[in-house]
Design a protein around this motif. Structure first.
Motif, PDB file in Angstrom:
ATOM      1  N   ILE A  82      -6.996   5.474  -1.824  1.00 34.04           N
ATOM      2  CA  ILE A  82      -6.269   6.559  -2.495  1.00 34.04           C
ATOM      3  C   ILE A  82      -7.222   7.552  -3.169  1.00 34.04           C
ATOM      4  O   ILE A  82      -6.788   8.390  -3.961  1.00 34.04           O
ATOM      5  CB  ILE A  82      -5.262   6.011  -3.520  1.00 34.04           C
ATOM      6  N   ASN A  83      -8.531   7.432  -2.863  1.00 34.68           N
ATOM      7  CA  ASN A  83      -9.525   8.355  -3.404  1.00 34.68           C
ATOM      8  C   ASN A  83      -9.497   8.351  -4.933  1.00 34.68           C
ATOM      9  O   ASN A  83      -9.306   9.385  -5.586  1.00 34.68           O
ATOM     10  CB  ASN A  83      -9.295   9.771  -2.880  1.00 34.68           C
TER      11      ASN A  83
ATOM     12  N   PRO B 254       0.805  -1.233   0.000  1.00 34.41           N
ATOM     13  CA  PRO B 254       0.000   0.000   0.000  1.00 34.41           C
ATOM     14  C   PRO B 254       0.829   1.270   0.000  1.00 34.41           C
ATOM     15  O   PRO B 254       0.373   2.305  -0.502  1.00 34.41           O
ATOM     16  CB  PRO B 254      -0.824  -0.128   1.288  1.00 34.41           C
ATOM     17  N   TRP B 255       2.039   1.206   0.554  1.00 36.37           N
ATOM     18  CA  TRP B 255       2.862   2.408   0.602  1.00 36.37           C
ATOM     19  C   TRP B 255       3.164   2.939  -0.800  1.00 36.37           C
ATOM     20  O   TRP B 255       3.170   4.162  -1.024  1.00 36.37           O
ATOM     21  CB  TRP B 255       4.175   2.125   1.340  1.00 36.37           C
ATOM     22  N   PHE B 256       3.401   2.033  -1.748  1.00 35.95           N
ATOM     23  CA  PHE B 256       3.717   2.477  -3.107  1.00 35.95           C
ATOM     24  C   PHE B 256       2.472   3.021  -3.801  1.00 35.95           C
ATOM     25  O   PHE B 256       2.569   3.914  -4.648  1.00 35.95           O
ATOM     26  CB  PHE B 256       4.307   1.318  -3.912  1.00 35.95           C
TER      27      PHE B 256
ATOM     28  N   ALA C 115      -6.136   0.752 -12.671  1.00 36.95           N
ATOM     29  CA  ALA C 115      -6.176  -0.633 -13.164  1.00 36.95           C
ATOM     30  C   ALA C 115      -5.161  -1.517 -12.449  1.00 36.95           C
ATOM     31  O   ALA C 115      -5.381  -2.725 -12.299  1.00 36.95           O
ATOM     32  CB  ALA C 115      -5.921  -0.653 -14.671  1.00 36.95           C
ATOM     33  N   ALA C 116      -4.048  -0.940 -11.999  1.00 41.94           N
ATOM     34  CA  ALA C 116      -3.008  -1.729 -11.335  1.00 41.94           C
ATOM     35  C   ALA C 116      -3.328  -2.029  -9.877  1.00 41.94           C
ATOM     36  O   ALA C 116      -2.675  -2.879  -9.269  1.00 41.94           O
ATOM     37  CB  ALA C 116      -1.663  -1.007 -11.434  1.00 41.94           C
ATOM     38  N   LEU C 117      -4.317  -1.340  -9.314  1.00 47.50           N
ATOM     39  CA  LEU C 117      -4.670  -1.569  -7.914  1.00 47.50           C
ATOM     40  C   LEU C 117      -5.263  -2.960  -7.722  1.00 47.50           C
ATOM     41  O   LEU C 117      -5.981  -3.464  -8.598  1.00 47.50           O
ATOM     42  CB  LEU C 117      -5.673  -0.512  -7.449  1.00 47.50           C
ATOM     43  N   PRO C 118      -5.006  -3.598  -6.595  1.00 44.79           N
ATOM     44  CA  PRO C 118      -5.453  -4.987  -6.410  1.00 44.79           C
ATOM     45  C   PRO C 118      -6.955  -5.145  -6.214  1.00 44.79           C
ATOM     46  O   PRO C 118      -7.526  -6.159  -6.609  1.00 44.79           O
ATOM     47  CB  PRO C 118      -4.688  -5.441  -5.160  1.00 44.79           C
ATOM     48  N   ASP C 119      -7.614  -4.158  -5.596  1.00 44.06           N
ATOM     49  CA  ASP C 119      -9.042  -4.319  -5.322  1.00 44.06           C
ATOM     50  C   ASP C 119      -9.678  -2.951  -5.096  1.00 44.06           C
ATOM     51  O   ASP C 119      -9.021  -1.907  -5.132  1.00 44.06           O
ATOM     52  CB  ASP C 119      -9.261  -5.214  -4.095  1.00 44.06           C
ATOM     53  N   ALA C 120     -10.997  -2.988  -4.850  1.00 39.54           N
ATOM     54  CA  ALA C 120     -11.755  -1.751  -4.644  1.00 39.54           C
ATOM     55  C   ALA C 120     -11.355  -1.046  -3.357  1.00 39.54           C
ATOM     56  O   ALA C 120     -11.422   0.186  -3.274  1.00 39.54           O
ATOM     57  CB  ALA C 120     -13.258  -2.056  -4.631  1.00 39.54           C
ATOM     58  N   ALA C 121     -10.944  -1.805  -2.343  1.00 34.81           N
ATOM     59  CA  ALA C 121     -10.529  -1.188  -1.082  1.00 34.81           C
ATOM     60  C   ALA C 121      -9.312  -0.297  -1.286  1.00 34.81           C
ATOM     61  O   ALA C 121      -9.227   0.799  -0.720  1.00 34.81           O
ATOM     62  CB  ALA C 121     -10.237  -2.274  -0.047  1.00 34.81           C
ATOM     63  N   ALA C 122      -8.369  -0.762  -2.088  1.00 31.29           N
ATOM     64  CA  ALA C 122      -7.183   0.041  -2.388  1.00 31.29           C
ATOM     65  C   ALA C 122      -7.567   1.294  -3.169  1.00 31.29           C
ATOM     66  O   ALA C 122      -7.011   2.375  -2.946  1.00 31.29           O
ATOM     67  CB  ALA C 122      -6.176  -0.791  -3.169  1.00 31.29           C
TER      68      ALA C 122
END
Length: 387
Positions: free
Chosen positions: A169-170, A96-98, A158-165
């Motif tokens: 990051i808004n 998540p930091w990246f 698109a690169a984010l793993p899921d909806a929570a991520a």
């Protein structure tokens, strides 16, 4: 998916194209080229800084130079391609930091692109005058940083793993901000398109040395297609996975609208590409009246056309069209070959001291004029012999 990024940062011309095939060796090649891109970018930053150091006043003079000011936003474009690759190759292999880092980088790039685009145009309008008969699509180039905002946002989400991520990051603000600025960049480019069409109707085609710049007209619609359609296909479900704006059908509607707009603009992109290719037929075919020698504008054969390749693959994936995937792959292979050829010609021109040499800023133009004088002298000699 393989994302390749080959950039020659002298004018910010590079390319970022997506192949619809998965393979580990393709991913490795993409990573190598991504790292090479960073090395090229840093090298250019170092060398141009050395130039500004040893030539006092050259930094400020570049902002008012007709041959340099239009290309200053190229540095922002190059940075944008690097950030897009960081999303593609960094987010899936980090935590998540990246993701937070890339969120900050996105808004920093948005600020930089707005300042670079509007600032350069304001300086040009205040200090320079470009006659319409000298107009080329290079006038669009200061708007190019804005044209990478939507592709940046789409690849980030698109690169984010899921909806929570995406929520963390808004991503809603990222998506709508990207659409706003992408529209701004495209509409600015569209208005300059009209001046280019008027110039073609009244002054014919640009001279041979600047004619490759016609391919710059391919980029605005192509990058807009790539950004909007990718946002519609992969971004919407992560931005709001349950209900969209209080309507459960909003996801389908947004995807459909993004696809229809994408197909519409993809046609415009293809039309400008075909027109630009046709404009070079006089140069390609054997003709003593039309010759062209290497110039840095040759990188226009590469970078803007990556927008067409990326847009083609994006539309093909959205429509699940095998024919469009094959067409895009053929274009991508041809683009790789063209980049290798242009890069090789640049090395050859350097070895022959035709570019980047004292008093040889535009080596191709110098050669063209000398060649024209030789032809004229030969004609005079021939007419004298005939008499």
């Amino acid at each position: 998916m393989l994302y390749l990024d080959l950039v020659h940062n002298e004018h910010g011309y590079g390319w970022n194209c997506k192949f619809p095939y998965k393979s580990e060796w393709l991913r490795i090649i993409g990573v190598i080229l991504f790292l090479s891109n960073i090395v090229l970018f840093l090298n250019n930053c170092i060398f141009i800084s050395i130039k500004f150091k040893i030539r006092p006043g050259s930094f400020t003079a570049s902002f008012t130079s007709p041959s340099e000011s239009l290309f200053i936003p190229a540095s922002v474009v190059s940075l944008g391609t690097i950030l897009i690759n960081m999303c593609q190759y960094g987010i899936p292999y980090s935590g998540p930091w990246f993701q937070t880092v890339m969120q900050v980088c996105f808004w920093a790039y948005v600020s930089l692109s707005v300042i670079a685009s509007s600032g350069i145009y304001l300086i040009i309008w205040s200090t320079q005058s470009f006659p319409i008969h000298m107009m080329t699509p290079i006038w669009i180039f200061p708007a190019y940083p804005l044209l990478l905002v939507a592709p940046f946002a789409a690849n980030l989400i698109a690169a984010l793993p899921d909806a929570a991520a995406a929520t963390r990051i808004n991503s809603i603000a990222i998506a709508f901000g990207a659409v706003c600025l992408q529209g701004t960049g495209f509409l600015v480019s569209l208005m300059i398109y009209s001046a280019f069409i008027y110039r073609l109707m009244t002054q014919k085609l640009p001279r041979e040395t600047t004619r490759p710049g016609m391919f710059v007209s391919v980029g605005p619609s192509g990058f807009t297609v790539a950004g909007l359609v990718l946002l519609g296909n992969t971004g919407i479900s992560k931005i709001s996975p349950n209900e969209h704006f209080g309507n459960e059908n909003a996801e389908f509607i947004l995807r459909l609208v993004s696809l229809l707009v994408g197909i519409w603009l993809w046609g415009l992109c293809l039309w400008f590409f075909l027109a630009s290719v046709g404009a070079h037929w006089q140069i390609i075919k054997p003709d003593d009246n039309h010759q062209i020698h290497f110039d840095m504008t040759w990188f226009s054969f590469v970078f803007p056309n990556t927008a067409l390749v990326t847009a083609t693959f994006t539309v093909a994936n959205s429509l699940d069209s095998r024919a469009l995937r094959i067409f895009g792959t053929v274009l991508a292979v041809l683009l790789v070959m063209m980049w290798i050829y242009v890069f090789g010609m640049m090395i050859r021109a350097l070895a022959l001291r035709r570019i980047l040499w004292p008093e040889q800023v535009d080596g191709a133009e110098r050669i063209r004029r000398r060649w024209a004088r030789q032809i004229e002298e030969a004609k005079k000699q021939h007419s004298g012999v005939s008499r």
